[in-house]
Design an enzyme around this catalytic site. Structure first.
Site, PDB file in Angstrom:
ATOM      1  N   LYS A 121       0.849  -1.188   0.000  1.00 52.33           N
ATOM      2  CA  LYS A 121       0.000   0.000   0.000  1.00 52.33           C
ATOM      3  C   LYS A 121       0.891   1.248   0.000  1.00 52.33           C
ATOM      4  O   LYS A 121       1.532   1.572   1.004  1.00 52.33           O
ATOM      5  CB  LYS A 121      -0.897   0.030   1.240  1.00 52.33           C
ATOM      6  N   GLY A 160       6.346   4.948   8.366  1.00 56.82           N
ATOM      7  CA  GLY A 160       5.441   6.099   8.426  1.00 56.82           C
ATOM      8  C   GLY A 160       5.543   6.740   9.790  1.00 56.82           C
ATOM      9  O   GLY A 160       6.570   6.621  10.469  1.00 56.82           O
ATOM     10  N   SER A 161       4.470   7.374  10.205  1.00 58.50           N
ATOM     11  CA  SER A 161       4.533   8.141  11.449  1.00 58.50           C
ATOM     12  C   SER A 161       4.331   7.247  12.671  1.00 58.50           C
ATOM     13  O   SER A 161       3.733   6.162  12.580  1.00 58.50           O
ATOM     14  CB  SER A 161       3.481   9.242  11.423  1.00 58.50           C
ATOM     15  N   THR A 162       4.767   7.731  13.805  1.00 57.38           N
ATOM     16  CA  THR A 162       4.628   6.983  15.052  1.00 57.38           C
ATOM     17  C   THR A 162       3.154   6.752  15.409  1.00 57.38           C
ATOM     18  O   THR A 162       2.782   5.623  15.773  1.00 57.38           O
ATOM     19  CB  THR A 162       5.406   7.715  16.168  1.00 57.38           C
ATOM     20  N   THR A 195       0.561   6.358  13.473  1.00 56.56           N
ATOM     21  CA  THR A 195      -0.002   5.312  12.612  1.00 56.56           C
ATOM     22  C   THR A 195       0.554   3.938  13.008  1.00 56.56           C
ATOM     23  O   THR A 195      -0.177   2.940  13.018  1.00 56.56           O
ATOM     24  CB  THR A 195       0.278   5.599  11.122  1.00 56.56           C
ATOM     25  N   GLU A 215       8.851   1.300  11.306  1.00 57.82           N
ATOM     26  CA  GLU A 215       9.984   2.231  11.128  1.00 57.82           C
ATOM     27  C   GLU A 215       9.328   3.597  11.106  1.00 57.82           C
ATOM     28  O   GLU A 215       8.615   3.924  10.166  1.00 57.82           O
ATOM     29  CB  GLU A 215      10.687   2.030   9.777  1.00 57.82           C
ATOM     30  N   CYS A 245      13.060  10.898   7.546  1.00 57.26           N
ATOM     31  CA  CYS A 245      12.811  10.431   8.920  1.00 57.26           C
ATOM     32  C   CYS A 245      14.020  10.632   9.807  1.00 57.26           C
ATOM     33  O   CYS A 245      13.894  10.941  10.978  1.00 57.26           O
ATOM     34  CB  CYS A 245      12.404   8.970   8.899  1.00 57.26           C
ATOM     35  N   GLU A 274       8.589  16.218  15.510  1.00 54.30           N
ATOM     36  CA  GLU A 274       9.105  16.041  14.160  1.00 54.30           C
ATOM     37  C   GLU A 274       8.414  17.055  13.240  1.00 54.30           C
ATOM     38  O   GLU A 274       7.202  16.984  13.050  1.00 54.30           O
ATOM     39  CB  GLU A 274       8.805  14.611  13.690  1.00 54.30           C
TER      40      GLU A 274
HETATM   41  P1  NAD Z   1       1.681   8.268   7.821  1.00 57.33           P
HETATM   42  O1  NAD Z   1       1.866   7.457   9.049  1.00 57.33           O
HETATM   43  O2  NAD Z   1       0.635   9.297   7.813  1.00 57.33           O
HETATM   44  O3  NAD Z   1       1.396   7.338   6.556  1.00 57.33           O
HETATM   45  C1  NAD Z   1       2.240   6.247   6.241  1.00 57.33           C
HETATM   46  C2  NAD Z   1       1.403   5.193   5.548  1.00 57.33           C
HETATM   47  O4  NAD Z   1       0.423   4.713   6.470  1.00 57.33           O
HETATM   48  C3  NAD Z   1       0.643   5.708   4.331  1.00 57.33           C
HETATM   49  O5  NAD Z   1       0.636   4.715   3.328  1.00 57.33           O
HETATM   50  C4  NAD Z   1      -0.759   5.910   4.874  1.00 57.33           C
HETATM   51  O6  NAD Z   1      -1.753   5.813   3.894  1.00 57.33           O
HETATM   52  C5  NAD Z   1      -0.866   4.774   5.868  1.00 57.33           C
HETATM   53  N1  NAD Z   1      -1.876   4.995   6.905  1.00 57.33           N
HETATM   54  C6  NAD Z   1      -2.388   6.161   7.344  1.00 57.33           C
HETATM   55  N2  NAD Z   1      -3.338   5.931   8.274  1.00 57.33           N
HETATM   56  C7  NAD Z   1      -3.421   4.599   8.442  1.00 57.33           C
HETATM   57  C8  NAD Z   1      -4.195   3.743   9.275  1.00 57.33           C
HETATM   58  N3  NAD Z   1      -5.115   4.210  10.114  1.00 57.33           N
HETATM   59  N4  NAD Z   1      -3.984   2.412   9.183  1.00 57.33           N
HETATM   60  C9  NAD Z   1      -3.043   1.909   8.355  1.00 57.33           C
HETATM   61  N5  NAD Z   1      -2.309   2.671   7.528  1.00 57.33           N
HETATM   62  C10 NAD Z   1      -2.484   3.995   7.569  1.00 57.33           C
HETATM   63  O7  NAD Z   1       3.131   8.891   7.509  1.00 57.33           O
HETATM   64  P2  NAD Z   1       3.498   9.859   6.292  1.00 57.33           P
HETATM   65  O8  NAD Z   1       3.016  11.222   6.635  1.00 57.33           O
HETATM   66  O9  NAD Z   1       3.118   9.253   5.002  1.00 57.33           O
HETATM   67  O10 NAD Z   1       5.102   9.813   6.347  1.00 57.33           O
HETATM   68  C11 NAD Z   1       5.847  10.601   7.159  1.00 57.33           C
HETATM   69  C12 NAD Z   1       6.305   9.835   8.387  1.00 57.33           C
HETATM   70  O11 NAD Z   1       7.053   8.690   7.991  1.00 57.33           O
HETATM   71  C13 NAD Z   1       7.240  10.630   9.260  1.00 57.33           C
HETATM   72  O12 NAD Z   1       6.892  10.477  10.608  1.00 57.33           O
HETATM   73  C14 NAD Z   1       8.595  10.006   8.984  1.00 57.33           C
HETATM   74  O13 NAD Z   1       9.535  10.172  10.014  1.00 57.33           O
HETATM   75  C15 NAD Z   1       8.239   8.588   8.772  1.00 57.33           C
HETATM   76  N6  NAD Z   1       9.306   7.877   8.057  1.00 57.33           N
HETATM   77  C16 NAD Z   1      10.057   6.951   8.744  1.00 57.33           C
HETATM   78  C17 NAD Z   1      11.103   6.280   8.103  1.00 57.33           C
HETATM   79  C18 NAD Z   1      11.943   5.246   8.816  1.00 57.33           C
HETATM   80  O14 NAD Z   1      12.584   4.435   8.148  1.00 57.33           O
HETATM   81  N7  NAD Z   1      11.955   5.220  10.139  1.00 57.33           N
HETATM   82  C19 NAD Z   1      11.381   6.574   6.759  1.00 57.33           C
HETATM   83  C20 NAD Z   1      10.599   7.527   6.099  1.00 57.33           C
HETATM   84  C21 NAD Z   1       9.554   8.162   6.765  1.00 57.33           C
END
Ligand code: NAD
Length: 494
Positions: free
Chosen positions: A191, A244-246, A248, A267, A301, A397
């Site tokens: 996804k 993604g974000s913490t 989520t 991650e 990130c 962040e």
């Molecule tokens: P996000 O958590 O909003 O979204 C990430 C993914 O999760 C997207 O595909 C989104 O559609 C999905 N998602 C959203 N809500 C969901 C739910 N309720 N259930 C399941 N999936 C859901 O994050 P973002 O804004 O897309 O990305 C930015 C974040 O990602 C930042 O916090 C960044 O630090 C983090 N990030 C971490 C790393 C790492 O390797 N640690 C790398 C890149 C980005």
């Protein structure tokens, strides 16, 4: 000097064919309810495409095909060298389509086109190559038993992997999941983030062209709270790998608890410190500090968003960093000279500006940058001084090109400040003192510590966090631990 021109990219973009349907069981398909949503180019604010918004039922269909393909063994039972050949062909195809993929990435997320070319696309190809090369060199174990028993410990694919990725490095982060998951024999439902589905869709078609059997990889586009949630709650997905974000990640851990207890490998975010000691090579530290926060518009990130600098060199450091920040080219992602493009969307740009404004209201001093032209999604490289550890800007962040500067008196003070965070993804240390480099690195609570360099990252080393930056590890052979399970087979002889 690049031979590419802005005109070249604009013309290529005008003729770009964009596939916006989900990819399930080897075919591009509409959602069962025919819903779509708009994807917008953050740099121009123009709509690029109407993308299929999958439903829970579409996720279910993709999972069924993934399960069937896995149980039939059409991929999992191929020899490692056969799987390797397919993945290496995929890496080649990615390189052959480098320009197209870079363009899709850039118009989806606003990143400079040449970064997409040189970092994202080549990085993804290298990732498929690396895991393809690894898979036929990994052996199982034989346990120490007496002569009347044999016990083997083998690694088996987990089955159906759900991969959920963000928008900041859409193809790279998808590759970090797909390459180890697929090469070890799993079937995967991917996804992509709402904002950045297009390289994921393209990669699925390229994987089919490379020889990946239908059903083994599906891409379900759509909203996180529908598609991602359905994956998190699905009883027939065997593990979730998530970037993604913490917040989520925490939701996904809850979905797992509510459903089949699948492992969730998160991650997540960061607020990484960059420790600059008085004995460092200052110019080198400044150069890397700028890249460490302003690269990819700060949407990284592991961005080094907190600079902790020893009081004795603080003024000199800030002066040099200001010159560097002001030399960076902010502008149109299609221009090969651009170094800082557009933030992902208007909401995010507004959020980044709010962080800056609130910090200024609380007493931070603007060294350079600021809100920029608020009619655009571009925020200039911004340096804030006079920031205290309690301020939101020092704790949360921001995910934009914004860095805070905080002074320290001595080594203990620096370590205390650095570890004062709910996150622990990365850290950097600048010093020419070897003892200090070792001692400080040991005490920093971060998954990766870079000494006299920035954001050290390699296929051969694990990438992931401490604390609320998550506990999954991407890259290196350690990534296989997420996508395989251990099987003990005990044979009593005679
Ligand atoms: P996000 O958590 O909003 O979204 C990430 C993914 O999760 C997207 O595909 C989104 O559609 C999905 N998602 C959203 N809500 C969901 C739910 N309720 N259930 C399941 N999936 C859901 O994050 P973002 O804004 O897309 O990305 C930015 C974040 O990602 C930042 O916090 C960044 O630090 C983090 N990030 C971490 C790393 C790492 O390797 N640690 C790398 C890149 C980005």
């Amino acid at each position: 000097m690049s031979s590419y021109t802005k005109q070249y990219w604009l013309e290529k973009n005008a003729n770009l064919e964009i596939e916006s349907r989900a990819f399930i069981a080897g075919k591009f398909v509409d959602a069962l309810n025919s819903e779509t949503y708009a994807v917008v180019n953050p740099a121009t604010k123009e709509q690029i495409a109407n993308v299929v918004a999958c439903t829970e039922q579409d996720v279910d269909t993709a999972v069924k095909h993934a399960r069937d393909s896995f149980e039939q063994g059409i991929w999992a039972n191929q020899s490692p060298s056969d799987r390797k050949a397919v993945m290496k062909r995929l890496a080649e195809l990615i390189r052959e389509h480098q320009e197209e993929l870079a363009l899709l990435e850039s118009i989806n997320v606003g990143k400079p086109i040449m970064d997409a070319m040189n970092v994202d696309i080549l990085g993804a190809a290298a990732c498929f190559d690396w895991y393809a090369e690894a898979i036929d060199k990994i052996y199982g174990e034989v346990a120490p038993t007496d002569g009347l028993n044999i016990a083997t410990i083998t690694k088996e694919p987990v089955g159906v992997v759900g991969a959920i990725v963000p928008w900041n490095f859409p193809l790279d982060l998808a590759a970090w999941k797909l390459a180890p998951a697929l090469i070890s024999g799993n079937s995967v439902v991917l996804k992509p983030a709402e904002q950045s589905p297009h390289t994921a869709l393209r990669i699925a078609a390229l994987a089919k062209e490379a020889g990946l059997p239908d059903g083994v990889l599906s891409v379900v586009t759509g909203h996180g709270h529908i598609v991602g949630k359905a994956m998190g709650l699905h009883n027939d997905i065997d593990c979730i790998t998530f970037t993604g974000s913490t917040p989520t990640a925490k939701l996904l851990m809850g979905y797992s608890a509510e459903s089949n207890m699948k492992p969730v490998w998160p991650e997540t975010g960061g607020k990484s410190p960059n420790l600059i000691f008085g004995d460092c090579e200052l110019d080198n530290a400044v150069e890397h500090a700028a890249m460490g926060i302003f690269f990819n518009q700060g949407e990284v990130c592991s961005a080094n968003s907190r600079i902790l600098v020893e009081c004795s060199i603080k003024d000199a450091f800030i002066q040099k960093l200001k010159v560097k920040a002001e030399s960076m080219v902010v502008g149109d992602p299609m221009d090969p000279d651009t170094q800082v493009g557009a933030l992902i969307d208007s909401n995010h740009a507004a959020k980044v500006r709010t962080y800056i404004q609130e910090a200024l209201d609380e007493g931070a001093i603007l060294v350079t940058g600021g809100l920029g032209d608020c009619t655009t999604n571009s925020v200039p490289p911004t340096i804030l001084d006079n920031v205290t550890p309690e301020m939101n800007i020092a704790r949360e962040e921001v995910f934009g090109p914004v860095v805070v500067i905080m002074p320290f008196d001595d080594q203990e003070d620096a370590i205390r400040l650095a570890n004062d965070s709910i996150y622990g993804l990365a850290a950097s240390v600048w010093t020419t003192n070897l003892n200090r480099a070792h001692l400080v690195s040991k005490r920093l609570k971060a998954g990766t510590v870079s000494v006299n360099t920035m954001d050290a990252l390699d296929m051969s080393t694990p990438f992931g966090g401490y604390k609320q930056s998550g506990f999954g590890r991407d890259l290196s052979l350690h990534a296989f631990d997420k996508f395989t399970q251990l099987k003990t087979t005990w044979i009593k002889l005679g």
